[in-house]
Write a protein that holds these residues in place. Structure first.
Motif, PDB file in Angstrom:
ATOM      1  N   THR A   1       0.472 -13.988  25.503  1.00  0.00           N
ATOM      2  CA  THR A   1      -0.690 -14.021  24.621  1.00  0.00           C
ATOM      3  C   THR A   1      -1.584 -15.193  25.004  1.00  0.00           C
ATOM      4  OG1 THR A   1       0.588 -13.052  22.809  1.00  0.00           O
ATOM      5  CG2 THR A   1      -1.478 -14.145  22.232  1.00  0.00           C
ATOM      6  N   LEU A   2      -2.830 -14.899  25.330  1.00  0.00           N
ATOM      7  CA  LEU A   2      -3.794 -15.909  25.758  1.00  0.00           C
ATOM      8  C   LEU A   2      -5.073 -15.772  24.935  1.00  0.00           C
ATOM      9  CD1 LEU A   2      -3.365 -15.434  29.625  1.00  0.00           C
ATOM     10  CD2 LEU A   2      -2.273 -17.182  28.192  1.00  0.00           C
ATOM     11  N   PHE A   3      -5.483 -16.847  24.309  1.00  0.00           N
ATOM     12  CA  PHE A   3      -6.673 -16.836  23.447  1.00  0.00           C
ATOM     13  C   PHE A   3      -6.601 -15.694  22.429  1.00  0.00           C
ATOM     14  CE2 PHE A   3      -8.210 -19.180  27.180  1.00  0.00           C
ATOM     15  CZ  PHE A   3      -8.717 -20.314  26.545  1.00  0.00           C
ATOM     16  N   GLY A   4      -5.374 -15.460  21.938  1.00  0.00           N
ATOM     17  CA  GLY A   4      -5.182 -14.454  20.911  1.00  0.00           C
ATOM     18  C   GLY A   4      -5.087 -13.024  21.416  1.00  0.00           C
ATOM     19  N   MET A   5      -5.211 -12.805  22.717  1.00  0.00           N
ATOM     20  CA  MET A   5      -5.141 -11.467  23.301  1.00  0.00           C
ATOM     21  C   MET A   5      -3.843 -11.319  24.077  1.00  0.00           C
ATOM     22  SD  MET A   5      -8.018  -9.992  22.425  1.00  0.00           S
ATOM     23  CE  MET A   5      -8.177  -8.639  23.581  1.00  0.00           C
ATOM     24  N   GLN A   6      -3.226 -10.152  23.977  1.00  0.00           N
ATOM     25  CA  GLN A   6      -1.968  -9.910  24.671  1.00  0.00           C
ATOM     26  C   GLN A   6      -2.206  -9.284  26.046  1.00  0.00           C
ATOM     27  OE1 GLN A   6       0.496  -7.583  21.958  1.00  0.00           O
ATOM     28  NE2 GLN A   6       1.471  -9.464  21.253  1.00  0.00           N
TER      29      GLN A   6
ATOM     30  N   ILE B   1     -16.854 -32.975  28.462  1.00  0.00           N
ATOM     31  CA  ILE B   1     -15.734 -32.464  27.678  1.00  0.00           C
ATOM     32  C   ILE B   1     -14.699 -31.840  28.607  1.00  0.00           C
ATOM     33  CG2 ILE B   1     -15.025 -30.708  25.996  1.00  0.00           C
ATOM     34  CD1 ILE B   1     -17.697 -31.115  24.600  1.00  0.00           C
ATOM     35  N   ALA B   2     -13.438 -32.156  28.376  1.00  0.00           N
ATOM     36  CA  ALA B   2     -12.348 -31.593  29.178  1.00  0.00           C
ATOM     37  C   ALA B   2     -11.339 -30.934  28.250  1.00  0.00           C
ATOM     38  CB  ALA B   2     -11.677 -32.681  30.009  1.00  0.00           C
ATOM     39  N   TYR B   3     -10.822 -29.790  28.666  1.00  0.00           N
ATOM     40  CA  TYR B   3      -9.789 -29.085  27.918  1.00  0.00           C
ATOM     41  C   TYR B   3      -8.563 -28.878  28.794  1.00  0.00           C
ATOM     42  CZ  TYR B   3     -13.617 -27.764  24.749  1.00  0.00           C
ATOM     43  OH  TYR B   3     -14.686 -27.785  23.876  1.00  0.00           O
ATOM     44  N   SER B   4      -7.384 -29.049  28.212  1.00  0.00           N
ATOM     45  CA  SER B   4      -6.155 -28.722  28.926  1.00  0.00           C
ATOM     46  C   SER B   4      -6.065 -27.206  29.073  1.00  0.00           C
ATOM     47  CB  SER B   4      -4.936 -29.227  28.151  1.00  0.00           C
ATOM     48  OG  SER B   4      -3.736 -28.701  28.696  1.00  0.00           O
ATOM     49  N   PHE B   5      -5.628 -26.743  30.237  1.00  0.00           N
ATOM     50  CA  PHE B   5      -5.531 -25.290  30.416  1.00  0.00           C
ATOM     51  C   PHE B   5      -4.508 -24.664  29.469  1.00  0.00           C
ATOM     52  CE2 PHE B   5      -2.111 -26.566  33.372  1.00  0.00           C
ATOM     53  CZ  PHE B   5      -1.106 -25.645  33.058  1.00  0.00           C
ATOM     54  N   ARG B   6      -3.618 -25.498  28.907  1.00  0.00           N
ATOM     55  CA  ARG B   6      -2.601 -24.976  27.985  1.00  0.00           C
ATOM     56  C   ARG B   6      -3.209 -24.576  26.635  1.00  0.00           C
ATOM     57  NH1 ARG B   6      -0.569 -29.031  31.039  1.00  0.00           N
ATOM     58  NH2 ARG B   6       1.249 -28.477  32.322  1.00  0.00           N
ATOM     59  N   ILE B   7      -4.472 -24.890  26.438  1.00  0.00           N
ATOM     60  CA  ILE B   7      -5.150 -24.458  25.212  1.00  0.00           C
ATOM     61  C   ILE B   7      -5.222 -22.931  25.177  1.00  0.00           C
ATOM     62  CG2 ILE B   7      -7.549 -24.353  26.040  1.00  0.00           C
ATOM     63  CD1 ILE B   7      -8.395 -25.819  23.519  1.00  0.00           C
ATOM     64  N   ALA B   8      -5.074 -22.291  26.331  1.00  0.00           N
ATOM     65  CA  ALA B   8      -5.119 -20.831  26.415  1.00  0.00           C
ATOM     66  C   ALA B   8      -4.035 -20.165  25.581  1.00  0.00           C
ATOM     67  CB  ALA B   8      -4.987 -20.375  27.877  1.00  0.00           C
ATOM     68  N   PHE B   9      -2.937 -20.894  25.313  1.00  0.00           N
ATOM     69  CA  PHE B   9      -1.834 -20.327  24.540  1.00  0.00           C
ATOM     70  C   PHE B   9      -2.061 -20.422  23.027  1.00  0.00           C
ATOM     71  CE2 PHE B   9       0.267 -21.661  28.556  1.00  0.00           C
ATOM     72  CZ  PHE B   9       0.712 -20.414  28.970  1.00  0.00           C
TER      73      PHE B   9
ATOM     74  N   PRO C   1      -4.078 -19.792  19.319  1.00  0.00           N
ATOM     75  CA  PRO C   1      -4.926 -18.775  18.668  1.00  0.00           C
ATOM     76  C   PRO C   1      -6.391 -19.206  18.734  1.00  0.00           C
ATOM     77  CG  PRO C   1      -3.059 -19.380  17.269  1.00  0.00           C
ATOM     78  CD  PRO C   1      -3.101 -20.384  18.385  1.00  0.00           C
ATOM     79  N   PHE C   2      -7.276 -18.243  18.641  1.00  0.00           N
ATOM     80  CA  PHE C   2      -8.708 -18.522  18.758  1.00  0.00           C
ATOM     81  C   PHE C   2      -9.175 -19.572  17.763  1.00  0.00           C
ATOM     82  CE2 PHE C   2     -13.053 -17.822  17.312  1.00  0.00           C
ATOM     83  CZ  PHE C   2     -13.742 -17.929  18.503  1.00  0.00           C
ATOM     84  N   ALA C   3      -8.715 -19.495  16.521  1.00  0.00           N
ATOM     85  CA  ALA C   3      -9.174 -20.430  15.486  1.00  0.00           C
ATOM     86  C   ALA C   3      -8.867 -21.875  15.855  1.00  0.00           C
ATOM     87  CB  ALA C   3      -8.537 -20.084  14.143  1.00  0.00           C
TER      88      ALA C   3
END
Length: 215
Positions: A74-79, A153-161, A163-165
């Motif tokens: 599940t990535l960004f809320g999508m399976q 702005i930097a985001y960790s790629f693990r943010i993909a796991f 939920p969208f909210a």
């Protein structure tokens, strides 16, 4: 150093301060400036022993992330169903090569995170009159996002796991730092202007810390 019930790995580098982290194998990594002696390192680790214990417990509690054929991620809320093929993400399917799957997955997650978080961040910035200079993706384990004084702005790629909210909350948090480079009252007032339920989302995000141990 084994005195703390785990392997302590000392990494010396050109830096000013010491810092601790726990890698995916359950080892404690201590990054220290050149010239710091073992006694000082030991004292530093001892001071943060409970923190290390909590992080190790979190690591052990993390459900295994499987990416074999037939598994679902599940990535960004999508399976997405995992299948063999040239590394790419299609409609509901994530294709990974048979060899070096983890490296291929990380590369895909970085690309996906850049795309999705750029979209989320741009929309929030446009809707609420905020701006930033640039967006990039990192492999950070200690924080979901960051914003420096140059408004990058930097985001960790693990943010993909997440939920969208919760991805939205992280984006709002970092965007508000482009206006208030601190965590003072005005900063949180700005966060609340955009997300009235930010306290609930922040609490939920804290409960997702174990995800930082993926990959």
């Amino acid at each position: 150093m084994q005195e703390f019930g785990m392997k302590i790995v000392v990494l010396r580098a050109k830096r000013k301060t010491m810092c601790l982290s726990v890698d995916k194998d359950g080892n404690a990594l201590v990054r220290v400036p050149y010239g710091v002696g073992e006694e000082e390192i030991f004292s530093f680790v001892k001071k943060h022993e409970r923190w290390l214990e909590r992080r190790l417990a979190e690591r052990k509690a993390v459900p295994e992330l499987n990416y074999r054929d037939g598994d679902v991620i599940t990535l960004f809320g999508m399976q997405y169903l995992v299948s063999s093929g040239r590394a790419c993400i299609g409609e509901g399917v994530i294709f990974l090569p048979k060899d070096n799957r983890e490296k291929a997955l990380v590369r895909l997650l970085k690309k996906l995170t850049l795309t999705e978080m750029s979209r989320i961040t741009e929309k929030i910035a446009a809707d609420f009159g905020l701006s930033y200079a640039k967006l990039r993706v990192s492999a950070a384990r200690g924080r979901w996002g960051s914003c420096n004084k140059y408004m990058v702005i930097a985001y960790s790629f693990r943010i993909a796991f997440l939920p969208f909210a919760l991805c939205e909350y992280v984006a709002v948090h970092e965007l508000c730092h482009t206006r208030y480079f601190n965590h003072g009252a005005l900063f949180w007032r700005e966060v609340e202007r955009i997300l009235p339920d930010w306290r609930t989302r922040r609490k939920q995000l804290r409960a997702c810390g174990r995800v930082m141990n993926y990959l």
